[in-house]
Design a protein around this motif. Structure first.
Motif, mmCIF file in Angstrom:
data_model
loop_
_atom_site.group_PDB
_atom_site.id
_atom_site.type_symbol
_atom_site.label_atom_id
_atom_site.label_comp_id
_atom_site.label_asym_id
_atom_site.label_seq_id
_atom_site.Cartn_x
_atom_site.Cartn_y
_atom_site.Cartn_z
ATOM 1 N N ARG A 65 1.171 -1.555 0.217
ATOM 2 C CA ARG A 65 0.026 -0.046 -0.233
ATOM 3 C C ARG A 65 1.254 1.668 -0.372
ATOM 4 N NH1 ARG A 65 -5.541 1.262 3.316
ATOM 5 N NH2 ARG A 65 -5.708 2.855 2.639
ATOM 6 N N ASN A 69 -3.869 3.973 -3.012
ATOM 7 C CA ASN A 69 -3.082 2.452 -3.358
ATOM 8 C C ASN A 69 -2.947 1.654 -3.013
ATOM 9 O OD1 ASN A 69 -4.743 4.710 -5.251
ATOM 10 N ND2 ASN A 69 -2.391 5.536 -5.991
ATOM 11 N N ARG A 70 -3.561 0.347 -2.891
ATOM 12 C CA ARG A 70 -2.952 -1.027 -2.667
ATOM 13 C C ARG A 70 -2.664 -1.434 -3.963
ATOM 14 N NH1 ARG A 70 -8.032 -0.211 -0.453
ATOM 15 N NH2 ARG A 70 -9.240 -1.669 -1.039
ATOM 16 N N ASP A 119 -15.291 -2.131 -12.984
ATOM 17 C CA ASP A 119 -14.612 -2.235 -12.459
ATOM 18 C C ASP A 119 -13.986 -0.454 -11.268
ATOM 19 O OD1 ASP A 119 -13.499 -4.716 -11.981
ATOM 20 O OD2 ASP A 119 -11.753 -3.767 -13.533
ATOM 21 N N ALA A 151 -11.890 4.914 -8.056
ATOM 22 C CA ALA A 151 -11.548 3.709 -7.891
ATOM 23 C C ALA A 151 -11.918 3.040 -8.943
ATOM 24 C CB ALA A 151 -11.465 3.800 -6.274
ATOM 25 N N ASP A 153 -11.130 -0.486 -9.238
ATOM 26 C CA ASP A 153 -10.613 -1.881 -7.843
ATOM 27 C C ASP A 153 -11.382 -3.197 -8.649
ATOM 28 O OD1 ASP A 153 -10.992 -2.990 -5.680
ATOM 29 O OD2 ASP A 153 -12.060 -2.355 -4.583
ATOM 30 N N THR A 154 -9.940 -3.745 -9.184
ATOM 31 C CA THR A 154 -10.679 -5.021 -9.476
ATOM 32 C C THR A 154 -10.387 -6.041 -8.148
ATOM 33 O OG1 THR A 154 -7.533 -5.303 -10.044
ATOM 34 C CG2 THR A 154 -8.732 -3.952 -11.535
ATOM 35 N N PHE A 158 -5.822 -1.639 -6.198
ATOM 36 C CA PHE A 158 -6.999 -0.586 -5.864
ATOM 37 C C PHE A 158 -6.294 0.680 -5.965
ATOM 38 C CE2 PHE A 158 -8.700 2.736 -3.227
ATOM 39 C CZ PHE A 158 -10.256 2.619 -2.995
ATOM 40 N N THR A 159 -6.846 2.108 -7.407
ATOM 41 C CA THR A 159 -6.022 2.877 -7.534
ATOM 42 C C THR A 159 -7.433 4.236 -7.442
ATOM 43 O OG1 THR A 159 -4.739 1.359 -8.938
ATOM 44 C CG2 THR A 159 -4.451 3.822 -9.645
ATOM 45 N N TYR A 213 -17.095 0.100 0.528
ATOM 46 C CA TYR A 213 -18.268 0.947 -0.163
ATOM 47 C C TYR A 213 -19.851 1.402 0.793
ATOM 48 C CZ TYR A 213 -15.005 -0.268 -3.974
ATOM 49 O OH TYR A 213 -14.088 0.054 -4.363
#
Length: 293
Positions: A65, A69-70, A119, A151, A153-154, A158-159, A213
């Motif tokens: 992380r 972002n992670r 995503d 974001a 988020d796949t 996470f970006t 979320y």
């Protein structure tokens, strides 16, 4: 640094390779090699020695992380290479660390929108948190000192979306907002059904799934429609922290001292939460949420 991290990692894992005298402390001494979990420990320690937060994950993998972002770094290939050549441990670990840092830095800068369209997700965030990121994410305004950011988020990564991404995708923040709300509503309908239960003689509805979320669901019109149908009319909404979104009937809120008691509870939850959002109560006007005066 790599050798010291390897020694610490194998001590934590209680590996026999840490025992013995007269060697140089290398985890590969005596013909022993690191287990997959200890290899991940070494990579995580090297990442954490810089500006990246990291901890071992399953697989082997590392959860890295940097700011908001992670990234889940898959180490299976690197570990297989290490098992084949344990004497190259430092080189292989350094390569895995460099790859992780590069992927974190690159983010979604080379990814077309069509590839990650499903995503894109909305996140309701307090502006005081955005100021800690070191960059300005793409965002839409929201009342009470909040903002909606976006974001990609796949699951493995996470970006947060930046204005440059929006420009590169040749879209607009408004279109991105609509896409993100659509995705969150679909995901919620598929995976997180609305929960309603009595509390203190009142009926409360909302989400507290812990998927990141919950508070953001408050901004999705289709999900608010579900709540109003369940409550039999207009609702009042609150999200004192990022993992809680609760609504109750506006009619009930206006009864007796209900609103005063609710505001006290929201303020307490906001002040004590690790992820505070807002102590405010929101109501819907002309299709948009506004702060209740």
């Amino acid at each position: 640094m790599l050798v010291r991290a390897a020694v610490i990692a194998c001590l934590l894992a209680l590996l026999p390779a840490c025992a013995g005298g007269g060697d140089d402390g290398d985890a590969t001494s005596g013909g022993r090699t690191l287990a997959a979990s200890s290899f991940a420990e070494v990579v995580a320690a090297e990442l954490a020695a810089g500006d990246v937060e990291a901890e071992p994950g399953p697989g082997p993998s590392v959860q890295a992380r940097q700011g908001p972002n992670r990234l889940e770094v898959d180490l299976r290939e690197a570990f297989a290479e290490y098992e084949a050549s344990p004497d190259r441990e430092d080189e292989i670990v350094a390569g895995a660390v460099a790859t992780a840092r590069e992927e974190l830095a690159e983010g979604i800068s080379g990814t077309p929108l069509d590839r990650i369209r499903e995503d894109v997700m909305p996140l309701l965030k307090p502006r005081f948190e955005l100021r800690t990121y070191g960059f300005e994410p793409a965002q839409s305004p929201f009342p009470a000192g909040l903002a909606v950011v976006y974001a990609v988020d796949t699951g493995e990564a996470f970006t947060l979306v930046r204005p440059a991404d929006v420009e590169r995708w040749e879209t607009s923040v408004a279109d991105l907002h609509a896409l993100a709300l659509e995705n969150l509503e679909r995901r919620t309908d598929e995976e997180e059904p609305l929960l309603c239960e009595p509390s203190g003689g009142q009926k409360l509805c909302g989400w507290a799934s812990g998927d990141g979320y919950d508070a953001s669901r408050m901004i999705v019109p289709g999900l608010r429609e579900q709540i109003e149908e369940e409550l039999g009319g207009p609702a009042a909404y609150s999200a004192p922290m990022e993992n809680v979104f609760v609504a109750l009937s506006l009619r009930v809120l206006q009864t007796g001292d209900t609103e005063e008691l609710l505001r006290m509870k929201l303020e307490r939850d906001f002040q004590t939460s690790d992820d505070p959002l807002s102590p405010e109560i929101f109501v819907e006007r002309r299709g948009e949420l506004v702060r209740r005066g």
